[in-house]
Structure formats: structure tokens, C-alpha cells
Enzyme design. Structure first.
Site, PDB file in Angstrom:
ATOM      1  N   SER A 113       0.802  -1.217   0.000  1.00  0.00           N
ATOM      2  CA  SER A 113       0.000   0.000   0.000  1.00  0.00           C
ATOM      3  C   SER A 113       0.843   1.278   0.000  1.00  0.00           C
ATOM      4  O   SER A 113       1.663   1.476  -0.872  1.00  0.00           O
ATOM      5  CB  SER A 113      -0.959  -0.036   1.183  1.00  0.00           C
ATOM      6  N   HIS A 114       0.689   2.071   1.050  1.00  0.00           N
ATOM      7  CA  HIS A 114       1.346   3.378   1.110  1.00  0.00           C
ATOM      8  C   HIS A 114       2.746   3.286   1.730  1.00  0.00           C
ATOM      9  O   HIS A 114       3.409   4.297   1.879  1.00  0.00           O
ATOM     10  CB  HIS A 114       0.484   4.317   1.948  1.00  0.00           C
ATOM     11  N   ASP A 278      -2.394   6.556  -3.526  1.00  0.00           N
ATOM     12  CA  ASP A 278      -1.278   5.907  -2.847  1.00  0.00           C
ATOM     13  C   ASP A 278      -0.620   4.813  -3.686  1.00  0.00           C
ATOM     14  O   ASP A 278      -0.934   4.652  -4.872  1.00  0.00           O
ATOM     15  CB  ASP A 278      -1.755   5.325  -1.509  1.00  0.00           C
ATOM     16  N   ASP A 280      -0.909   1.550  -4.080  1.00  0.00           N
ATOM     17  CA  ASP A 280      -1.717   0.601  -4.856  1.00  0.00           C
ATOM     18  C   ASP A 280      -3.033   1.184  -5.349  1.00  0.00           C
ATOM     19  O   ASP A 280      -3.896   0.444  -5.843  1.00  0.00           O
ATOM     20  CB  ASP A 280      -1.963  -0.675  -4.046  1.00  0.00           C
ATOM     21  N   ASP A 282      -5.670   2.626  -3.873  1.00  0.00           N
ATOM     22  CA  ASP A 282      -6.977   2.570  -3.222  1.00  0.00           C
ATOM     23  C   ASP A 282      -7.251   3.766  -2.319  1.00  0.00           C
ATOM     24  O   ASP A 282      -8.382   3.985  -1.909  1.00  0.00           O
ATOM     25  CB  ASP A 282      -7.187   1.227  -2.482  1.00  0.00           C
ATOM     26  N   ARG A 283      -6.219   4.547  -2.007  1.00  0.00           N
ATOM     27  CA  ARG A 283      -6.445   5.722  -1.158  1.00  0.00           C
ATOM     28  C   ARG A 283      -6.516   6.994  -1.998  1.00  0.00           C
ATOM     29  O   ARG A 283      -5.979   7.038  -3.114  1.00  0.00           O
ATOM     30  CB  ARG A 283      -5.293   5.898  -0.171  1.00  0.00           C
ATOM     31  N   LYS A 377     -11.580  -0.086  -1.506  1.00  0.00           N
ATOM     32  CA  LYS A 377     -11.629   1.360  -1.610  1.00  0.00           C
ATOM     33  C   LYS A 377     -10.952   1.749  -2.911  1.00  0.00           C
ATOM     34  O   LYS A 377     -10.155   0.980  -3.448  1.00  0.00           O
ATOM     35  CB  LYS A 377     -11.012   2.033  -0.403  1.00  0.00           C
TER      36      LYS A 377
HETATM   37  C1  G16 Z   1      -5.400  -0.478   5.171  1.00  0.00           C
HETATM   38  C2  G16 Z   1      -6.816  -0.941   5.307  1.00  0.00           C
HETATM   39  C3  G16 Z   1      -7.690   0.204   5.750  1.00  0.00           C
HETATM   40  C4  G16 Z   1      -7.154   0.817   7.021  1.00  0.00           C
HETATM   41  C5  G16 Z   1      -5.720   1.243   6.804  1.00  0.00           C
HETATM   42  C6  G16 Z   1      -5.066   1.717   8.072  1.00  0.00           C
HETATM   43  O1  G16 Z   1      -5.312   0.420   4.120  1.00  0.00           O
HETATM   44  O2  G16 Z   1      -7.308  -1.463   4.103  1.00  0.00           O
HETATM   45  O3  G16 Z   1      -8.976  -0.288   5.934  1.00  0.00           O
HETATM   46  O4  G16 Z   1      -7.920   1.910   7.403  1.00  0.00           O
HETATM   47  O5  G16 Z   1      -4.967   0.148   6.349  1.00  0.00           O
HETATM   48  O6  G16 Z   1      -5.005   0.667   8.961  1.00  0.00           O
HETATM   49  P1  G16 Z   1      -4.193   0.752  10.294  1.00  0.00           P
HETATM   50  O7  G16 Z   1      -4.779   1.934  11.029  1.00  0.00           O
HETATM   51  O8  G16 Z   1      -4.436  -0.553  10.965  1.00  0.00           O
HETATM   52  O9  G16 Z   1      -2.752   1.019   9.937  1.00  0.00           O
HETATM   53  P2  G16 Z   1      -4.220   0.250   2.995  1.00  0.00           P
HETATM   54  O10 G16 Z   1      -4.453   1.393   2.065  1.00  0.00           O
HETATM   55  O11 G16 Z   1      -2.915   0.316   3.736  1.00  0.00           O
HETATM   56  O12 G16 Z   1      -4.479  -1.100   2.415  1.00  0.00           O
END
Ligand code: G16
Length: 544
Positions: A113-114, A278, A280, A282-283, A377
């Protein structure tokens, strides 16, 4: 071609977190590490023989190598067909779209992800099920259980597949189709949004936008859809070439890490609209000229304006937000007379609500927004939604949000993150805080009376499953809240997140800096949780 069964030993640390298994690249490069986890996923899939699997990733370092391994393992495990994105690229929402469109049994998305990428950066593996969404907890629990007892995996000895162009190949008896990464997703977007109207906005000459793809996966999607199909001038998309290390950046679309974009939108002669996505895809982060829209407000505004968009013109069945997300959308739902669900953090918790048509739009404070069009997302979807609303209303981003606050009141909101804190100290902080909960209700903290203090637990209204220990909440009688959670996505130490929210109905008080408006709650949080002492930090690493 040879089918090999390789002996292996289990690793004890393959428990998927909030969003799949995330570790550093060197961890994933340990002999058998990736293979063990992939075999554990495959072992958890019933009736995979002859079925279709989708594979792709965000283009980060190790993406291509991992894909070759996964293809050979899929062939050895009896899958009939794998659809893989050209160059190994599939954004998370595009992968969800391709899984659904092709009735695939699931998909493997390679992304952290990010989190930053590169040889010393992070890598990740996510498994999505046949509805296109992240595997629910019962599936990730089964994968984890399997990873603890695995003693062999299957792989085909074969040459690598050429991922550089679209084409069809064979790996043993399995078909491999290297597909265009953008096509299906672009068509889906075209079916939801008023493309001709958005195109008019771009070609009117009165509207300028800047899209920061942060050298991550949305580059090809944004170039094709924004500059190609929607007529935005070339150059609208910046940092649009996916790079294995994201150009050395941290591909997290917030005010700290998307600084290139923030400088432009808050500089002189700023464009009308800015967005970032971000690693991937999705953000999303949404900006107006000199104006930041919090993800929680963005969800509320999209909900209030949904019927302006063709794909949602008949209204919404309901909405959902994660527990720490501000309650701004709850007020809109109430006025619309639709249900609003509060789920734990993690997109996987929205899957059942979307499948059962209990919710149409979902969102999280962590820069995630999406709808029932896929089961993830979707960063660019949010951008097109905003563009559609801007095109129809003709108002600026700031005007739209300020009018929204006037109608519904403003939920001041901020998240304070303490990253890479010592794990044990972070756990101690949570335990110390929790120990005070029995006596908190009814107490006055500063000028505010505590209404409840609890550890959030969620009972899924569709399948009845219960998820406990999802964050410590302190709610006050005026609707304000402080929430404490440990992140489930970090890879180093612990990340403590503190979510702060207060509600201001009076529009003459809507122009405060959120840190100023939330100052009393920041003070209460420090007092009650002794953040400085436990984290040994004087201030948060990131404030959003
Ligand atoms: C993931 C999850 C999201 C979550 C985020 C932050 O996002 O898919 O639902 O809100 O992590 O999670 P945490 O607060 O546990 O770090 P992504 O974009 O990283 O896949």
C-alpha cells in the site's frame, strides 16, 4: 516442464494484518518465505481446480519476481487460468474489478500500500475472494493457521512468462492471460460517472486540476482516463510513471507525504482541484485551491451529493464508515433516512454490507472511500466522483464543503500518529488506558463529561461474526470522541494512532484550525494516556 514438491519449514510470523501480509522486502526474499505464504493461501481455497485467479501488483520492487513465482505455483496447484496485469501492474481497485468481471475465484494483489518500496522497503501480499474484496477474517485466520503447519509447497519448473505485453501463454496446462491493466477499470468508471460533463469542465478553459500519482500504480490509469478519455490537458497527471521505489518517496496521499501536490494547491496561481493516490491506488486525498478536505468530510459530502452522479442517481441503500472515522456522514445518513454502519478499521469489514446491499458508499478516515462498484476502496473513483459533483454544481471545492458544514455542522477531526514506537511500551500505554475505563463514565475531563469508555467490538449484521478489541474509545456527552488504536499495517515497532473529534454546529465557528479546535481533547488524551511518557516522544510523527 516439471512439477516439483519442495519441502519447507513454517515461519511463525505470517499472520495477515489489517490488509494482508506486510513485511520488508528482505523478509520476503528469505528462501521459501513467499512460497510458504502463497501455498497457505492456495490451501485455503476450496475447489480451485480449473478456476480463474487474478494476479497483479503496484509495481514496487520485487513485484515482477513474486508474480513469476506465483504463476508457477498456481500452475502446479491446479488453477485453470490466471489473468495477470501487463507489466505486473494492477491497482487494488482494478484487481477487484477484474475478479468480479471474470467470475474469478479470487486474486492475489502484491502491495504494501502506502509503505515505501525499494530493496530495503516494504512488500506485501493480499488475498481477495471471489466477491473482489479483501479476504474476511475467517479466511485470513485459516491462511495463518495453515502457514504455521506447512511442510511443502508445489511449483512448476518453467521459464518466466513475458509480462511486458498483452498476450496468451501456457504454463503446463494452465492458461496465462497478460491483460491490459486499465481497460476494464476505465469502462467501469465510464459507466458510473458523467464523462461528457466532466470533459466539458476540462475543456471549458476555466478549470484546472493536478493529479499526483506519486510514482505509484495509478499513473497509467490517471493518464488514460483523465488525460485520454476526459480531455484534461497533458501534464494534469504528475509523477505518473510507476517506479519500483516510488522515486524514493512515501506513496501516502496525505498533507505530509504528498508535499509536491500540497505546495502546488497552496501556492500562488493554484489550480481548482488537486488529488493524490497511494502505492496501490486505493487511497485518495482531495484538495481544493488552498483547501484540504478531510477524508471523513469527503465521505459525508459525496453521500450528500450522490444523486448528482449517474451511477448513484437513484439514491443509496445505506452508508458505512470505520469506527475512528468522524461522524460527519452519520448526520447526512440521518437526514437522508438511510442506515449508517460503524465497522472496525479495515476495508474487509465493508464486504458483507456491500454484498448484502446494506451500504452503497463506504469510507475511512485513512484516506479511503469507495462504493459497491468494486469491493475495495478506490482512489481514482473518489477523484471522478468529486469531478462529477464539481461539474454539475459549478461551485469550488471550498464552497461545497463550507456549505456542507453550514447545513450539517462541522465535525472537527484530526489523527495523531506516533510511528515506530517500542511495541511493548505501546501495549503498556493501551493497558494503562484500558485500566481506567471502569471509572471514567460520569467523570469530567477538562470541561467535558465522559459518557462512555470502551473497547470497540463489532458484530457483523450479515454473518453474525464478532470482532473484538478494535480500538479504545472515550466518548463525551456532547458527541466528541477520542479513540486510541494500534495500527495493523506498520512493519516496524508499533504505530499508535489517536483520533480526535469534536462537533461544532455554529457556522460562525467553522473556520478554526482543527488543531486549535481540538486542543482541549489533545490535552485530555495526553493526560489520560500519558503519551509522552509511554512513547518517549514529545510530539506525533504525522498529523493528518
Ligand atoms: C489499510 C486498510 C484500511 C485501514 C488502513 C489503516 O489500508 O485497508 O482499511 O484503514 O490500512 O489501517 P491501520 O490503522 O491498521 O494502519 P491500505 O491502504 O494500507 O491497504
Amino acid at each position: 516442464m516439471n512439477l516439483k514438491t519442495v519441502s519447507t519449514q513454517p515461519f511463525s510470523d505470517q499472520k495477515p494484518g489489517t490488509s494482508g501480509l506486510r513485511k520488508s522486502v528482505p523478509d520476503f526474499q528469505k528462501p521459501h518465505y513467499l512460497e510458504n505464504f502463497i501455498q497457505s493461501i492456495f490451501d485455503s481455497i476450496d475447489s480451485k481446480d480449473g478456476s480463474t485467479l487474478v494476479v497483479g501488483g503496484d509495481g514496487r520492487y520485487y513485484n515482477r519476481q513474486a508474480i513469476q513465482t506465483i504463476l508457477k505455483m498456481a500452475a502446479a496447484n491446479g488453477f485453470g487460468r490466471v489473468l495477470v496485469g501487463c507489466d505486473g501492474i494492477l491497482s487494488t481497485p482494478a484487481a477487484s474489478c477484474v475478479i468480479r468481471e471474470n467470475q474469478a475465484i479470487g486474486g492475489i494483489i502484491l502491495s504494501a500500500s502506502h509503505n515505501p518500496g525499494g530493496p530495503e522497503g516494504d512488500f506485501g501480499v493480499k488475498f481477495n475472494t471471489s466477491n473482489g474484496g479483501p479476504a474476511p477474517e475467517k479466511v485470513t485466520d485459516a491462511i495463518y493457521a495453515r502457514s504455521k503447519e506447512i511442510n511443502e509447497y508445489k511449483i512448476l519448473e518453467a521459464a518466466d512468462i513475458n509480462l511486458d505485453r498483452v498476450g496468451s501463454f501456457k504454463l503446463g496446462t494452465m492458461d496465462v492471460e497478460v491483460i491490459n491493466s486499465v481497460d476494464s477499470y476505465a469502462k467501469l468508471m465510464e459507466s458510473l460517472f458523467d464523462f461528457p460533463r466532466i470533459r466539458e469542465l476540462f475543456t471549458s478553459g476555466n478549470f484546472r486540476m493536478c493529479m499526483d500519482s506519486m510514482h505509484a500504480v495509478t499513473g497509467p490509469y490517471a493518464h488514460e482516463i483523465l488525460e485520454g478519455r476526459l480531455g484534461a490537458p497533458e501534464g494534469t497527471v504528475m509523477n505518473g510513471k510507476p517506479l519500483e521505489d516510488f522515486g524514493g518517496g512515501h506513496p501516502d496521499p496525505n498533507l505530509v507525504y504528498a508535499h509536491d501536490l500540497v505546495e502546488i494547491l497552496f501556492g500562488s496561481d493554484a489550480p481548482d482541484f488537486g488529488a493524490a493516490s497511494d502505492g496501490d491506488g486505493d487511497r485518495n486525498m482531495i484538495l481544493g485551491r488552498n483547501f484540504f478536505v478531510t477524508p471523513s468530510d469527503s465521505l459525508a459530502v459525496l453521500t450528500a451529493n450522490a444523486t448528482l452522479v449517474p451511477g448513484y442517481k437513484n439514491g443509496l441503500s445505506g452508508v458505512a464508515r470505520s469506527m475512528p472515522t468522524s461522524q460527519a456522514v452519520d448526520r447526512v445518513a440521518q437526514r437522508l433516512g438511510i442506515d449508517c454502519y460503524e465497522t472496525p478499521t479495515g476495508w474487509k469489514f465493508f464486504g458483507n454490507l456491500l454484498d448484502a446491499d446494506k451500504a452503497t458508499l463506504c469510507g475511512e478516515e485513512s484516506f479511503g472511500t469507495g462504493s459497491n462498484h468494486v469491493r475495495e476502496k478506490d482512489g481514482l473513483w473518489a477523484v471522478f466522483f468529486w469531478l462529477n459533483v464539481l461539474a454539475v454544481r459549478g461551485d469550488s471545492v471550498e464552497e461545497i464543503v463550507k456549505e456542507h458544514w453550514k447545513t450539517y455542522g462541522r465535525n472537527y477531526y484530526s489523527r495523531h500518529d506516533y510511528e515506530e514506537v517500542d511495541k511493548e511500551r505501546a501495549m503498556d500505554l493501551m493497558a494503562h488506558l484500558r485500566s481506567q475505563f471502569p471509572t471514567l463514565p460520569g467523570q469530567k475531563l477538562g470541561n467535558y463529561e465522559v459518557e462512555y469508555a470502551d473497547d470497540f467490538s463489532y458484530s457483523d449484521p450479515v454473518d453474525g461474526s464478532i470482532s473484538e478489541n478494535q480500538g479504545l474509545r472515550i466518548g463525551f456527552t456532547d458527541g466528541s470522541r477520542i479513540v486510541f488504536r494500534l495500527s495493523g499495517t506498520g512493519t516496524k515497532g508499533a504505530t499508535l494512532r489517536i483520533y480526535l473529534e469534536s462537533y461544532e454546529p455554529d457556522s460562525s465557528k467553522h473556520d478554526l484550525d482543527p488543531q486549535e479546535a481540538l486542543a482541549p481533547f489533545i490535552e485530555i488524551a495526553e493526560k489520560i494516556a500519558q503519551i509522552r511518557q509511554f512513547t518517549e516522544r514529545n510530539e506525533p510523527t504525522v498529523i493528518t
